[in-house]
Design a protein around this motif. Structure first.
Motif, PDB file in Angstrom:
ATOM      1  N   PRO A 136       4.837 -61.043  24.426  1.00  0.00           N
ATOM      2  CA  PRO A 136       5.429 -61.006  25.764  1.00  0.00           C
ATOM      3  C   PRO A 136       5.919 -59.598  26.061  1.00  0.00           C
ATOM      4  O   PRO A 136       6.280 -58.855  25.146  1.00  0.00           O
ATOM      5  N   MET A 137       5.942 -59.198  27.316  1.00  0.00           N
ATOM      6  CA  MET A 137       6.466 -57.875  27.609  1.00  0.00           C
ATOM      7  C   MET A 137       7.982 -57.829  27.406  1.00  0.00           C
ATOM      8  O   MET A 137       8.556 -56.774  27.146  1.00  0.00           O
ATOM      9  N   SER A 138       8.636 -58.991  27.478  1.00  0.00           N
ATOM     10  CA  SER A 138      10.064 -59.116  27.193  1.00  0.00           C
ATOM     11  C   SER A 138      10.270 -60.424  26.452  1.00  0.00           C
ATOM     12  O   SER A 138       9.541 -61.395  26.679  1.00  0.00           O
ATOM     13  N   ALA A 139      11.265 -60.468  25.571  1.00  0.00           N
ATOM     14  CA  ALA A 139      11.535 -61.684  24.807  1.00  0.00           C
ATOM     15  C   ALA A 139      12.406 -62.663  25.568  1.00  0.00           C
ATOM     16  O   ALA A 139      12.760 -63.713  25.030  1.00  0.00           O
ATOM     17  N   GLU A 140      12.757 -62.343  26.809  1.00  0.00           N
ATOM     18  CA  GLU A 140      13.528 -63.261  27.644  1.00  0.00           C
ATOM     19  C   GLU A 140      12.822 -63.414  28.990  1.00  0.00           C
ATOM     20  O   GLU A 140      12.165 -62.494  29.471  1.00  0.00           O
ATOM     21  N   HIS A 187      20.726 -58.628  34.586  1.00  0.00           N
ATOM     22  CA  HIS A 187      20.762 -57.305  33.970  1.00  0.00           C
ATOM     23  C   HIS A 187      19.354 -56.742  33.923  1.00  0.00           C
ATOM     24  O   HIS A 187      18.375 -57.446  34.185  1.00  0.00           O
ATOM     25  N   GLU A 188      19.263 -55.469  33.600  1.00  0.00           N
ATOM     26  CA  GLU A 188      17.976 -54.788  33.549  1.00  0.00           C
ATOM     27  C   GLU A 188      17.106 -55.428  32.468  1.00  0.00           C
ATOM     28  O   GLU A 188      17.582 -55.740  31.377  1.00  0.00           O
ATOM     29  N   PRO A 189      15.829 -55.644  32.749  1.00  0.00           N
ATOM     30  CA  PRO A 189      14.961 -56.269  31.735  1.00  0.00           C
ATOM     31  C   PRO A 189      14.799 -55.377  30.518  1.00  0.00           C
ATOM     32  O   PRO A 189      14.767 -54.150  30.618  1.00  0.00           O
ATOM     33  N   ARG A 190      14.710 -56.025  29.365  1.00  0.00           N
ATOM     34  CA  ARG A 190      14.511 -55.308  28.102  1.00  0.00           C
ATOM     35  C   ARG A 190      13.131 -55.654  27.552  1.00  0.00           C
ATOM     36  O   ARG A 190      12.748 -56.822  27.507  1.00  0.00           O
ATOM     37  N   ALA A 191      12.408 -54.641  27.102  1.00  0.00           N
ATOM     38  CA  ALA A 191      11.066 -54.859  26.569  1.00  0.00           C
ATOM     39  C   ALA A 191      11.129 -55.414  25.155  1.00  0.00           C
ATOM     40  O   ALA A 191      12.069 -55.132  24.398  1.00  0.00           O
ATOM     41  N   VAL A 196       6.307 -52.494  22.997  1.00  0.00           N
ATOM     42  CA  VAL A 196       6.457 -51.044  23.162  1.00  0.00           C
ATOM     43  C   VAL A 196       5.685 -50.300  22.077  1.00  0.00           C
ATOM     44  O   VAL A 196       4.937 -49.348  22.349  1.00  0.00           O
ATOM     45  N   GLN A 197       5.834 -50.743  20.824  1.00  0.00           N
ATOM     46  CA  GLN A 197       5.171 -50.057  19.715  1.00  0.00           C
ATOM     47  C   GLN A 197       3.657 -50.177  19.833  1.00  0.00           C
ATOM     48  O   GLN A 197       2.922 -49.239  19.510  1.00  0.00           O
ATOM     49  N   ALA A 198       3.175 -51.335  20.278  1.00  0.00           N
ATOM     50  CA  ALA A 198       1.732 -51.521  20.435  1.00  0.00           C
ATOM     51  C   ALA A 198       1.164 -50.520  21.430  1.00  0.00           C
ATOM     52  O   ALA A 198       0.085 -49.941  21.207  1.00  0.00           O
ATOM     53  N   VAL A 199       1.855 -50.288  22.536  1.00  0.00           N
ATOM     54  CA  VAL A 199       1.394 -49.323  23.535  1.00  0.00           C
ATOM     55  C   VAL A 199       1.407 -47.910  22.966  1.00  0.00           C
ATOM     56  O   VAL A 199       0.470 -47.124  23.166  1.00  0.00           O
ATOM     57  N   LEU A 200       2.460 -47.568  22.238  1.00  0.00           N
ATOM     58  CA  LEU A 200       2.551 -46.226  21.668  1.00  0.00           C
ATOM     59  C   LEU A 200       1.487 -45.977  20.607  1.00  0.00           C
ATOM     60  O   LEU A 200       1.015 -44.852  20.442  1.00  0.00           O
ATOM     61  N   ASP A 201       1.090 -47.016  19.870  1.00  0.00           N
ATOM     62  CA  ASP A 201       0.117 -46.865  18.791  1.00  0.00           C
ATOM     63  C   ASP A 201      -1.334 -47.008  19.252  1.00  0.00           C
ATOM     64  O   ASP A 201      -2.251 -46.781  18.464  1.00  0.00           O
ATOM     65  N   ALA A 202      -1.552 -47.374  20.509  1.00  0.00           N
ATOM     66  CA  ALA A 202      -2.890 -47.736  20.973  1.00  0.00           C
ATOM     67  C   ALA A 202      -3.812 -46.525  21.109  1.00  0.00           C
ATOM     68  O   ALA A 202      -3.368 -45.387  21.304  1.00  0.00           O
ATOM     69  N   ASP A 203      -5.111 -46.805  21.026  1.00  0.00           N
ATOM     70  CA  ASP A 203      -6.132 -45.824  21.397  1.00  0.00           C
ATOM     71  C   ASP A 203      -6.501 -45.946  22.870  1.00  0.00           C
ATOM     72  O   ASP A 203      -6.900 -44.965  23.504  1.00  0.00           O
ATOM     73  N   PRO A 223      11.993 -50.824  31.654  1.00  0.00           N
ATOM     74  CA  PRO A 223      12.140 -49.393  31.348  1.00  0.00           C
ATOM     75  C   PRO A 223      11.489 -48.929  30.055  1.00  0.00           C
ATOM     76  O   PRO A 223      10.759 -47.925  30.042  1.00  0.00           O
ATOM     77  N   GLU A 224      11.707 -49.634  28.927  1.00  0.00           N
ATOM     78  CA  GLU A 224      11.131 -49.160  27.659  1.00  0.00           C
ATOM     79  C   GLU A 224       9.605 -49.251  27.676  1.00  0.00           C
ATOM     80  O   GLU A 224       8.923 -48.379  27.122  1.00  0.00           O
ATOM     81  N   LEU A 225       9.075 -50.270  28.302  1.00  0.00           N
ATOM     82  CA  LEU A 225       7.626 -50.411  28.379  1.00  0.00           C
ATOM     83  C   LEU A 225       7.029 -49.370  29.319  1.00  0.00           C
ATOM     84  O   LEU A 225       5.977 -48.780  29.041  1.00  0.00           O
TER      85      LEU A 225
END
Length: 332
Positions: A136-140, A187-191, A196-203, A223-225
């Motif tokens: 999920p893009m967020s756990a909530e 409140h502001e959504p949290r990723a 987040v890590q999957a996007v940073l590690d992707a090709d 924001p983090e995503l």
């Protein structure tokens, strides 16, 4: 590594597809033809149907789009196909189960047993022998609202429409969307950190196709995503829809889909925009909009049939691979 203008990609590139619903399913189907290292990052703002009922009753993530991604990535064995069919099966009749998909109920049950939605999805991936991972893009669960015009006598008057289903079906013109998490208070959504890590590690990272305001853009509103999408070293590819979507993007030109990406996140740079050649009446305008995002434009035949709203997975896979390897003569 580049050879004669062609980029050589790893045999198993790490791919991330972001979205929800049928648009994400077609992205995943195409990526399966390119790699086995796939992560689906799925929107979690659905408030309709079976997903909405379970969300309201149990306070859980809406499972519908997550379920569809799991089914799209299910393994090739007969057992995996059976489980995928079961996940998608809906109960009929008029009782308490009517309209619920089996996969949604299984998700709800596993959540009560395991307590963590990421663990639930990883367990479901094992059950279906999924190629890759579904996150999920967020756990909530998140709530969506939109600024919409065209609903009053004054065409410029802006109304706030709340809820993904209401936004997707509005007869007005969606101007901007926002996301909020609601856990006792807004409140502001949290990723999800894993997303987040999957996007940073992707090709390679895919945005689209899909419901533009309610499935594609939401990933830029966490924001983090959003920051991960801005900062990743992955190739970022936007895949445009084949036809405007009634409600959300009625009367939108292809280039307007890119304009709203820029409006929601001006820092986002894109490497390629992929569109069906028959669905772009003014290629020069699309090229200008893509250039504004830092992207090249690739026109190809990716529709299932002329005038179809559905992408053909094999054709989309071939175009994606050509875009990744920069080995095509169809760049604008």
């Amino acid at each position: 590594m580049e050879t004669s203008g062609t980029t050589t990609w790893p045999d198993r590139p790490r791919a991330v597809a972001l979205g929800g619903g049928r648009g994400l399913q077609v992205s995943l189907a195409a990526l399966r033809r390119i790699t086995t290292d796939i992560t689906a990052v799925v929107t979690v703002a659905d408030d309709g149907g079976s997903s909405g009922r379970l969300r309201r009753e149990l306070g859980m993530l809406p499972p519908g789009d997550l379920r569809k991604a799991l089914s799209a990535l299910a393994g090739d064995s007969g057992s995996s196909h059976t489980w995928a069919r079961l996940f998608e099966h809906r109960f009929g009749g008029n009782g308490a189960l009517a309209g619920h998909a089996v996969g949604n109920l299984l998700f709800a049950g596993l959540l009560e047993v395991l307590g963590d939605p990421i663990a639930v999805l990883d367990e479901a991936c094992r059950l279906l022998d999924v190629r890759g991972r579904v996150l999920p893009m967020s756990a909530e669960p998140l709530d969506m609202e939109a600024d919409v015009t065209g609903l009053d006598e004054d065409p410029a008057a802006v109304r706030t429409i709340r809820g993904q289903v209401a936004i997707a079906s509005t007869p007005g013109r969606v101007r901007r969307v926002r996301l909020n998490a609601v856990n006792g208070q807004r409140h502001e959504p949290r990723a999800a950190p894993e997303a987040v890590q999957a996007v940073l590690d992707a090709d390679v990272v895919l945005l689209g196709p899909g419901s533009w305001f309610t499935s594609v853009l939401p990933h830029l509103l966490v924001p983090e995503l959003r920051d991960a999408l801005v900062n990743t070293s992955a190739q970022r590819i936007v895949v445009l829809n084949l036809v405007p979507q009634p409600g959300e993007t009625a009367d939108f030109s292809p280039e307007q889909h890119l304009d709203v990406i820029s409006e929601h996140e001006p820092k986002l740079r894109v490497d390629a925009v992929l569109a069906d050649s028959e669905a772009v009446p003014t290629p020069d305008r699309l090229r200008a909009a893509a250039t504004g995002l830092g992207a090249q434009t690739l026109l190809d035949r990716v529709a299932a049939a002329p005038g179809s709203a559905k992408h053909e997975p094999d054709a989309l896979a071939a175009s994606l691979k050509a875009a990744l390897e920069r080995r095509t003569d169809r760049w604008l």
